[in-house]
Design a protein around this motif. Structure first.
Motif, PDB file in Angstrom:
ATOM      1  N   SER A   1       0.818  -1.232   0.000  1.00 37.01           N
ATOM      2  CA  SER A   1       0.000   0.000   0.000  1.00 37.01           C
ATOM      3  C   SER A   1       0.836   1.259   0.000  1.00 37.01           C
ATOM      4  CB  SER A   1      -0.930  -0.002   1.238  1.00 37.01           C
ATOM      5  OG  SER A   1      -0.152  -0.098   2.415  1.00 37.01           O
ATOM      6  N   SER A   2       2.123   1.149  -0.259  1.00 40.13           N
ATOM      7  CA  SER A   2       2.982   2.336  -0.259  1.00 40.13           C
ATOM      8  C   SER A   2       2.587   3.288  -1.360  1.00 40.13           C
ATOM      9  CB  SER A   2       4.458   1.925  -0.419  1.00 40.13           C
ATOM     10  OG  SER A   2       4.634   1.267  -1.644  1.00 40.13           O
ATOM     11  N   SER A   3       2.952   4.541  -1.156  1.00 41.07           N
ATOM     12  CA  SER A   3       2.575   5.593  -2.116  1.00 41.07           C
ATOM     13  C   SER A   3       3.247   5.374  -3.448  1.00 41.07           C
ATOM     14  CB  SER A   3       2.964   6.968  -1.561  1.00 41.07           C
ATOM     15  OG  SER A   3       2.803   7.947  -2.544  1.00 41.07           O
ATOM     16  N   SER A   4       2.496   5.668  -4.520  1.00 40.64           N
ATOM     17  CA  SER A   4       3.055   5.520  -5.859  1.00 40.64           C
ATOM     18  C   SER A   4       4.176   6.501  -6.109  1.00 40.64           C
ATOM     19  CB  SER A   4       1.957   5.718  -6.904  1.00 40.64           C
ATOM     20  OG  SER A   4       1.413   7.009  -6.783  1.00 40.64           O
ATOM     21  N   SER A   5       4.194   7.579  -5.350  1.00 39.45           N
ATOM     22  CA  SER A   5       5.237   8.588  -5.544  1.00 39.45           C
ATOM     23  C   SER A   5       6.605   8.089  -5.138  1.00 39.45           C
ATOM     24  CB  SER A   5       4.887   9.855  -4.760  1.00 39.45           C
ATOM     25  OG  SER A   5       4.845   9.588  -3.376  1.00 39.45           O
ATOM     26  N   SER A   6       6.650   6.985  -4.345  1.00 45.35           N
ATOM     27  CA  SER A   6       7.948   6.466  -3.901  1.00 45.35           C
ATOM     28  C   SER A   6       8.294   5.141  -4.567  1.00 45.35           C
ATOM     29  CB  SER A   6       7.933   6.290  -2.379  1.00 45.35           C
ATOM     30  OG  SER A   6       6.935   5.364  -2.016  1.00 45.35           O
ATOM     31  N   SER A   7       7.561   4.821  -5.637  1.00 42.26           N
ATOM     32  CA  SER A   7       7.750   3.492  -6.233  1.00 42.26           C
ATOM     33  C   SER A   7       8.055   3.544  -7.712  1.00 42.26           C
ATOM     34  CB  SER A   7       6.500   2.647  -5.999  1.00 42.26           C
ATOM     35  OG  SER A   7       5.376   3.281  -6.569  1.00 42.26           O
ATOM     36  N   CYS A   8       8.833   4.527  -8.127  1.00 42.35           N
ATOM     37  CA  CYS A   8       9.262   4.562  -9.526  1.00 42.35           C
ATOM     38  C   CYS A   8      10.306   3.472  -9.724  1.00 42.35           C
ATOM     39  CB  CYS A   8       9.842   5.920  -9.873  1.00 42.35           C
ATOM     40  SG  CYS A   8       8.602   7.181 -10.090  1.00 42.35           S
ATOM     41  N   ILE A   9       9.941   2.386 -10.384  1.00 40.06           N
ATOM     42  CA  ILE A   9      10.823   1.235 -10.494  1.00 40.06           C
ATOM     43  C   ILE A   9      12.011   1.558 -11.372  1.00 40.06           C
ATOM     44  CG2 ILE A   9       8.978  -0.424 -10.080  1.00 40.06           C
ATOM     45  CD1 ILE A   9       8.625  -0.755 -12.992  1.00 40.06           C
ATOM     46  N   LEU A  10      13.103   0.842 -11.095  1.00 44.49           N
ATOM     47  CA  LEU A  10      14.326   1.120 -11.817  1.00 44.49           C
ATOM     48  C   LEU A  10      14.213   0.715 -13.278  1.00 44.49           C
ATOM     49  CD1 LEU A  10      16.940  -0.007  -9.145  1.00 44.49           C
ATOM     50  CD2 LEU A  10      16.231   2.326  -9.715  1.00 44.49           C
ATOM     51  N   SER A  11      13.606  -0.435 -13.508  1.00 42.19           N
ATOM     52  CA  SER A  11      13.453  -0.910 -14.882  1.00 42.19           C
ATOM     53  C   SER A  11      11.980  -0.911 -15.227  1.00 42.19           C
ATOM     54  CB  SER A  11      14.038  -2.320 -15.012  1.00 42.19           C
ATOM     55  OG  SER A  11      13.971  -2.765 -16.342  1.00 42.19           O
ATOM     56  N   SER A  12      11.576   0.049 -16.024  1.00 44.92           N
ATOM     57  CA  SER A  12      10.159   0.252 -16.293  1.00 44.92           C
ATOM     58  C   SER A  12       9.736  -0.412 -17.589  1.00 44.92           C
ATOM     59  CB  SER A  12       9.859   1.750 -16.364  1.00 44.92           C
ATOM     60  OG  SER A  12       8.576   1.970 -16.890  1.00 44.92           O
ATOM     61  N   LEU A  13       8.506  -0.823 -17.604  1.00 46.47           N
ATOM     62  CA  LEU A  13       7.931  -1.381 -18.821  1.00 46.47           C
ATOM     63  C   LEU A  13       7.851  -0.347 -19.935  1.00 46.47           C
ATOM     64  CD1 LEU A  13       5.012  -3.698 -17.659  1.00 46.47           C
ATOM     65  CD2 LEU A  13       6.719  -4.277 -19.368  1.00 46.47           C
ATOM     66  N   PHE A  14       7.822   0.935 -19.557  1.00 52.23           N
ATOM     67  CA  PHE A  14       7.639   1.993 -20.557  1.00 52.23           C
ATOM     68  C   PHE A  14       8.873   2.895 -20.687  1.00 52.23           C
ATOM     69  CE2 PHE A  14       3.416   0.593 -19.465  1.00 52.23           C
ATOM     70  CZ  PHE A  14       2.776   0.552 -20.686  1.00 52.23           C
ATOM     71  N   SER A  15      10.010   2.348 -20.272  1.00 56.84           N
ATOM     72  CA  SER A  15      11.248   3.069 -20.547  1.00 56.84           C
ATOM     73  C   SER A  15      11.571   2.910 -22.033  1.00 56.84           C
ATOM     74  CB  SER A  15      12.385   2.500 -19.690  1.00 56.84           C
ATOM     75  OG  SER A  15      12.593   1.130 -19.993  1.00 56.84           O
ATOM     76  N   ALA A  16      12.521   3.675 -22.519  1.00 58.51           N
ATOM     77  CA  ALA A  16      12.815   3.681 -23.956  1.00 58.51           C
ATOM     78  C   ALA A  16      13.170   2.293 -24.475  1.00 58.51           C
ATOM     79  CB  ALA A  16      13.947   4.661 -24.240  1.00 58.51           C
ATOM     80  N   GLN A  17      13.953   1.542 -23.684  1.00 57.12           N
ATOM     81  CA  GLN A  17      14.397   0.238 -24.154  1.00 57.12           C
ATOM     82  C   GLN A  17      13.334  -0.851 -23.989  1.00 57.12           C
ATOM     83  OE1 GLN A  17      15.605   2.016 -21.705  1.00 57.12           O
ATOM     84  NE2 GLN A  17      16.303   0.799 -19.942  1.00 57.12           N
ATOM     85  N   ASN A  18      12.320  -0.595 -23.168  1.00 53.38           N
ATOM     86  CA  ASN A  18      11.309  -1.629 -22.892  1.00 53.38           C
ATOM     87  C   ASN A  18       9.917  -1.271 -23.415  1.00 53.38           C
ATOM     88  OD1 ASN A  18      13.211  -3.198 -21.415  1.00 53.38           O
ATOM     89  ND2 ASN A  18      12.833  -1.953 -19.588  1.00 53.38           N
ATOM     90  N   ARG A  19       9.826  -0.152 -24.145  1.00 51.72           N
ATOM     91  CA  ARG A  19       8.499   0.347 -24.528  1.00 51.72           C
ATOM     92  C   ARG A  19       7.692  -0.689 -25.306  1.00 51.72           C
ATOM     93  NH1 ARG A  19       9.805   4.952 -25.478  1.00 51.72           N
ATOM     94  NH2 ARG A  19       8.823   5.898 -23.651  1.00 51.72           N
ATOM     95  N   LEU A  20       8.338  -1.467 -26.159  1.00 49.95           N
ATOM     96  CA  LEU A  20       7.631  -2.482 -26.933  1.00 49.95           C
ATOM     97  C   LEU A  20       7.008  -3.528 -26.002  1.00 49.95           C
ATOM     98  CD1 LEU A  20       6.917  -3.360 -29.792  1.00 49.95           C
ATOM     99  CD2 LEU A  20       9.000  -4.775 -29.799  1.00 49.95           C
ATOM    100  N   GLN A  21       7.733  -3.875 -24.951  1.00 52.03           N
ATOM    101  CA  GLN A  21       7.201  -4.810 -23.958  1.00 52.03           C
ATOM    102  C   GLN A  21       6.011  -4.209 -23.215  1.00 52.03           C
ATOM    103  OE1 GLN A  21       8.073  -8.070 -23.038  1.00 52.03           O
ATOM    104  NE2 GLN A  21       9.204  -8.009 -24.982  1.00 52.03           N
ATOM    105  N   GLY A  22       6.120  -2.921 -22.930  1.00 52.73           N
ATOM    106  CA  GLY A  22       5.021  -2.241 -22.236  1.00 52.73           C
ATOM    107  C   GLY A  22       3.739  -2.276 -23.042  1.00 52.73           C
TER     108      GLY A  22
END
Length: 624
Positions: free
Chosen positions: A50-71
């Protein structure tokens, strides 16, 4: 016709129902497996707390430049899962796979919520209001329909849809971030998680707007708080308000409207977000303008009030465009009410200003016939008013002022400068000038010397004409007005010259003067010139150009005759010689600056009548 028994119908429908259940089980099973694989790979266990979303920016994101296709692939399989859940609920609500699918959907939505926040935060610079306000607000409706996440029926064309999203992004100037946000929002909203998506969007964007307004120096004060402030404090805040309001409308609120329209395909959702983010801040801006309109109506407040009015007037088209929703009608009405109230205030202040001119009651004549302080004050005031001519044209809409028919043009023809064709705003400003000139005419009667009265009138009217000619008043009043009043200045100065120098000119000896009468003629001229000089040496003409013109006019009437007389007769040896032609010209050029030699005396001759000796104190005074 063969009739079947009910039992036979039941037997025939049972295989079909079993077939549908089997299809839904297969569909939801495949979807659960695909989503579970994504969640296992991308969603770590601690992100489901239940932690705040503001503190949970994951290091490897589904929508980062290198992973956008996966996202975007993830959104595709979520679309399939949602379709499978909806199908299974209908045909097999007790399916174990259904419960598993719903649980996975909750986890996926929680993760998408975090991804949504991360995309907004990591692209904050691109999504700042200044950048967004430059986009086309019309593109959102078209592009939003293209970038919704891929549903189950389109599963075979995911690559084509990714290509379509890229084309949409390029065509409408959107970044991958906007496309990602739009696709995530569409996925969450269509899956029943609109509230979660909208909540985080509103919170994030509202903070951006509030922080931007704070940096600009805006204070959200209530009407009661503002009314308690002194005018001097309010006047300082007006400058801040003009800057803040202009930026807020054209950049902050405009950008926010465009951004919400781009991200949310649903008009109602976009409206809801935009309203909650901007409405209260927008209304706070107009609390200030309405307070200014309610302040005490005095002439010195008119220009700050016009600044507020002009700001809103210029922004009205943008306000109507940005706050076009029914739910934001209060902003449009507040802006319109502010214009109306400020207009009434300006009208009242104009009346107060005119009254202050007519009631000016100083009885002291201006020394030397110079420009009256009332003339300077009133004309500077009217010149500033002319700088607001566009705004005043919308405020001063009616005029029944009794201006003379030929006040603007001596031709009597209908033209932009004539009474009939002149706008109410121009007529009002012209009337103020006329009230001033009538007042100056009355003050000219304070002088006992009629020559000084005419010099006073010439100085003041020349000041008025110069102010008109060199400002926006020339556009307002017209060239004919300037020409007509320049003629009146010349008439005043001709009368002044006749009164002031008529006797001197009449006594001027010429080269035709009989030799026997030459000495007496010179004596009369000396006396007349000395008397005129003593009187006029303290009179002033503040404008250098006008002063030079008057000096040149006097010189043209005196110098030729005196020079001819001086050359014809050997006056250089006479004891009564006061000055050479050069001296005479020098003394004329000393006039109208408020200082002068005490008594004219030749710079080149020592023969001075004792009775006209220069007093020591006067010499000391001149040397200063």
């Amino acid at each position: 016709m063969v009739l079947l028994k009910p039992s036979a119908l039941l037997k025939s429908s049972k295989p079909r129902q079993q077939q549908q259940q089997g299809f839904s089980e297969s569909l939801i099973g495949d979807s659960v497996e695909a989503v579970d694989a994504f969640i296992t790979q991308w969603v770590s266990p601690h992100q489901n707390d239940s932690s705040s979303s503001s503190s949970s920016c994951i290091l490897s994101s589904l929508f980062s430049a290198q992973n956008r296709l996966q996202g975007r692939r993830f959104l595709e399989v979520l679309g399939r899962l949602q379709y499978a859940i909806q199908s299974t609920v209908v045909v097999n609500p007790d399916s174990a796979k259904l419960a598993q699918g719903q649980d996975l959907m909750r986890k996926a939505m929680k993760h998408l919520e975090k991804e949504f926040y991360r995309v907004m935060k990591s692209n904050n610079r691109f999504l700042d209001p200044e950048s967004v306000s430059g986009w086309s607000s019309e593109s959102s409706n078209t592009s939003s329909t293209r970038s919704s996440y891929v549903n189950a029926s389109d599963s075979s064309s995911s690559d084509d849809n990714n290509e379509l999203d890229s084309e949409s992004s390029s065509e409408f100037g959107e970044s991958d971030a906007i496309v990602d946000l739009k696709m995530i929002a569409n996925c969450m909203i269509s899956s029943g998680y609109e509230k979660d998506c909208v909540k985080i969007y509103k919170k994030f964007r509202k903070k951006i707007i509030d922080d931007a307004l704070t940096r600009l120096g805006f204070e959200k004060l209530t009407s009661t708080q503002l009314q308690k402030l002194e005018w001097e404090t309010l006047e300082k805040k007006i400058k801040t308000w003009v800057r803040v309001t202009t930026v807020a409308i054209t950049t902050l609120f405009n950008g926010e409207r465009i951004l919400s329209d781009h991200i949310f395909s649903s008009v109602s959702v976009a409206e809801s977000c935009f309203v909650e983010i901007t409405l209260q801040s927008a209304l706070s801006l107009f609390v200030f303008s309405l307070t200014i309109a309610k302040s005490k109506k005095t002439a010195e407040k008119i220009f700050p009030t016009l600044d507020v009015y002009q700001t809103i007037l210029n922004l009205i088209p943008k306000i109507d465009q940005i706050f076009s929703y029914d739910s934001t009608a209060s902003v449009r009405s507040q802006a319109a009410e502010s214009l109306q109230k400020l207009s009434e205030s300006v009208n009242a202040m104009m009346t107060e200003f005119q009254t202050s001119i007519t009631k000016e009651s100083s009885k002291s004549a201006i020394p030397g016939g110079g420009v009256h302080q009332l003339t300077r004050y009133v004309m500077n005031f009217i010149v500033f008013l002319a700088d607001y001519s566009d705004s005043l044209a919308t405020i001063l809409k009616e005029s029944s002022l009794p201006l003379p028919e030929d006040y603007f043009s001596s031709s009597g023809e209908e033209n932009p400068g004539s009474g009939g064709g002149r706008s109410p705003m121009a007529a009002r400003l012209a009337w103020l000038v006329l009230v001033l000139l009538c007042k100056i005419d009355a003050k000219s009667r304070l002088y006992n010397d009629s020559a000084l009265s005419y010099l006073f009138l010439g100085n003041n009217l020349h000041y008025v004409v110069t102010k008109v000619r060199t400002s926006n008043l020339r556009i307002v009043l017209g060239d004919d007005w300037v020409t007509n009043h320049e003629v009146k200045v010349s008439q005043y100065l001709e009368k002044y010259e006749k009164k002031a120098w008529g006797d001197v000119i009449a006594s001027l000896p010429g080269d035709k003067t009989a030799e026997a009468k030459a000495e007496e003629a010179l004596r009369r001229f000396n006396e007349a010139f000395e008397e005129a000089y003593k009187k006029h040496k303290t009179w002033v003409v503040p404008d250098p150009k006008l002063r030079g013109e008057i000096q040149a006019s006097v010189a043209r009437k005196l110098m030729p005759g005196y020079t001819g007389f001086y050359k014809k007769y050997p006056v250089g040896s006479w004891k009564i010689v006061r000055f050479t032609p050069e001296d005479l010209n020098n003394y004329i050029t000393d006039l109208y600056i408020g200082l002068g030699r005490s008594v004219p005396v030749s710079k080149t001759h020592k023969y001075v009548v004792a009775s006209h000796a220069i007093a020591t104190t006067d010499v000391k005074h001149c040397s200063m």
